[in-house]
Design a protein around this motif. Structure first.
Motif, PDB file in Angstrom:
ATOM      1  N   GLU A  39       0.845  -1.200   0.000  1.00  0.00           N
ATOM      2  CA  GLU A  39       0.000   0.000   0.000  1.00  0.00           C
ATOM      3  C   GLU A  39       0.878   1.247   0.000  1.00  0.00           C
ATOM      4  O   GLU A  39       1.158   1.827   1.035  1.00  0.00           O
ATOM      5  N   GLY A  41       0.367   4.030  -2.014  1.00  0.00           N
ATOM      6  CA  GLY A  41      -0.336   5.275  -2.325  1.00  0.00           C
ATOM      7  C   GLY A  41       0.158   6.000  -3.560  1.00  0.00           C
ATOM      8  O   GLY A  41       0.041   7.221  -3.645  1.00  0.00           O
ATOM      9  N   ARG A  46       7.934   5.658  -1.658  1.00  0.00           N
ATOM     10  CA  ARG A  46       7.340   4.703  -0.703  1.00  0.00           C
ATOM     11  C   ARG A  46       7.394   3.281  -1.241  1.00  0.00           C
ATOM     12  O   ARG A  46       7.688   2.336  -0.498  1.00  0.00           O
ATOM     13  N   MET A  50       9.239   0.175   0.533  1.00  0.00           N
ATOM     14  CA  MET A  50       8.445  -1.002   0.907  1.00  0.00           C
ATOM     15  C   MET A  50       8.934  -2.258   0.177  1.00  0.00           C
ATOM     16  O   MET A  50       8.961  -3.352   0.748  1.00  0.00           O
ATOM     17  N   LYS A  60       1.865  -8.114   4.092  1.00  0.00           N
ATOM     18  CA  LYS A  60       0.998  -7.654   5.183  1.00  0.00           C
ATOM     19  C   LYS A  60       1.839  -6.953   6.270  1.00  0.00           C
ATOM     20  O   LYS A  60       1.500  -5.868   6.722  1.00  0.00           O
ATOM     21  N   ASN A  63       3.162  -3.612   5.087  1.00  0.00           N
ATOM     22  CA  ASN A  63       2.130  -2.557   5.153  1.00  0.00           C
ATOM     23  C   ASN A  63       1.953  -2.049   6.583  1.00  0.00           C
ATOM     24  O   ASN A  63       1.847  -0.841   6.823  1.00  0.00           O
ATOM     25  N   GLU A  64       1.948  -2.971   7.540  1.00  0.00           N
ATOM     26  CA  GLU A  64       1.763  -2.574   8.947  1.00  0.00           C
ATOM     27  C   GLU A  64       2.927  -1.708   9.442  1.00  0.00           C
ATOM     28  O   GLU A  64       2.721  -0.692  10.107  1.00  0.00           O
ATOM     29  N   SER A  66       4.983   0.001   7.625  1.00  0.00           N
ATOM     30  CA  SER A  66       5.176   1.222   6.829  1.00  0.00           C
ATOM     31  C   SER A  66       4.305   2.380   7.287  1.00  0.00           C
ATOM     32  O   SER A  66       4.692   3.549   7.114  1.00  0.00           O
ATOM     33  N   ARG A  67       3.142   2.090   7.862  1.00  0.00           N
ATOM     34  CA  ARG A  67       2.262   3.206   8.277  1.00  0.00           C
ATOM     35  C   ARG A  67       2.975   4.117   9.282  1.00  0.00           C
ATOM     36  O   ARG A  67       3.155   5.305   9.011  1.00  0.00           O
ATOM     37  N   PRO A  68       3.405   3.596  10.432  1.00  0.00           N
ATOM     38  CA  PRO A  68       4.140   4.484  11.361  1.00  0.00           C
ATOM     39  C   PRO A  68       5.493   4.946  10.810  1.00  0.00           C
ATOM     40  O   PRO A  68       5.950   6.051  11.130  1.00  0.00           O
ATOM     41  N   PHE A  70       6.254   5.866   7.730  1.00  0.00           N
ATOM     42  CA  PHE A  70       6.111   7.060   6.891  1.00  0.00           C
ATOM     43  C   PHE A  70       5.517   8.244   7.663  1.00  0.00           C
ATOM     44  O   PHE A  70       5.563   9.369   7.191  1.00  0.00           O
ATOM     45  N   GLU A  71       4.948   7.980   8.822  1.00  0.00           N
ATOM     46  CA  GLU A  71       4.546   9.110   9.671  1.00  0.00           C
ATOM     47  C   GLU A  71       5.798   9.743  10.286  1.00  0.00           C
ATOM     48  O   GLU A  71       5.938  10.953  10.368  1.00  0.00           O
TER      49      GLU A  71
END
Ligand code: SF4
Length: 219
Positions: A39, A41, A46, A50, A60, A63-64, A66-68, A70-71
């Motif tokens: 994911e 975007g 990114r 990833m 999976k 993705n989990e 990568s969220r924090p 990229f924050e």
């Protein structure tokens, strides 16, 4: 060992091409949306990060993680100026975290210093970046730069063998073999779809041949 329903006969190029066409037609019915499982975007940087994290790790989990990630590091410049120990900790759940963190930070620095912070769009330059091999370069070309390519990851290699498309197992040889039988414009989509089939039916261990829509593909 369980007998698989897909035979892998040693066929000439012409019949392999016909077989590939038949398989892809079926895959299109099954998975009309051929999408990358990562994911990202639509952001090339990114996807590059990833893809690097996905080595020996599930999509999976990538993705989990990568969220924090990229924050904390919202762009190339933030990765370039990151502290290595902190970046290692952030990517640790993906495994091989020291190597991955270093190559991601080194890549960010190269892009910042030499490419204006942009991901290059040609294969040769992509391949010169730390940790980028043909699989990642081809994924980038197909999924963000509109130039479809074969992406020979572990699922693609396993499925291509089981479906009788090639006897090769070396990633670059599988890539060359599939390039000959999958039309250029369909190569990225074919690989995304074959991965979906691998996840749903043709797992590495205990493939679900009895329920698999491909079980009679050779008939
Ligand atoms: S799961 Fe499907 S694609 Fe995989 S070997 Fe069995 S029949 Fe073939």
């Amino acid at each position: 060992m369980k007998k698989l329903r897909c035979p892998s006969p040693f066929m000439g190029e012409k019949s392999k091409k016909k077989r590939a066409d038949k398989i892809h037609a079926k895959l299109k019915d099954l998975y009309p949306e051929a999408q990358c499982a990562l994911e990202f975007g639509g952001d090339p940087w990114r996807l590059l990060v990833m893809a690097r994290l996905s080595a020996q790790c599930t999509d999976k989990r990538v993705n989990e993680v990568s969220r924090p990630l990229f924050e904390k590091y919202p762009d190339v410049e933030a990765f370039a100026s990151s502290r290595l120990e902190e970046l290692e900790e952030a990517v640790r759940p993906c495994g091989l975290y020291r190597t991955k963190a270093k190559s991601i930070r080194d890549t960010a620095r190269i892009l910042t210093e030499h490419f204006g912070g942009e991901v290059p769009q040609d294969k040769e330059t992509l391949l010169s970046l730390p940790g980028v091999g043909e699989k990642i370069a081809n994924l980038m070309l197909g999924d963000v730069f509109g130039d479809p390519h074969i992406v020979a990851d572990t699922h693609c290699i396993r499925l291509a063998g089981r479906l009788g498309l090639t006897r090769e197992t070396d990633p670059s040889k599988v890539t060359r073999a599939l390039e000959k039988i999958i039309p250029k414009k369909e190569q990225s989509d074919f690989c995304h779809r074959i991965i979906l089939l691998g996840r749903e039916y043709c797992r590495a261990q205990n493939p679900s041949c009895e329920n698999c829509p491909m079980k009679n593909i050779a008939e």
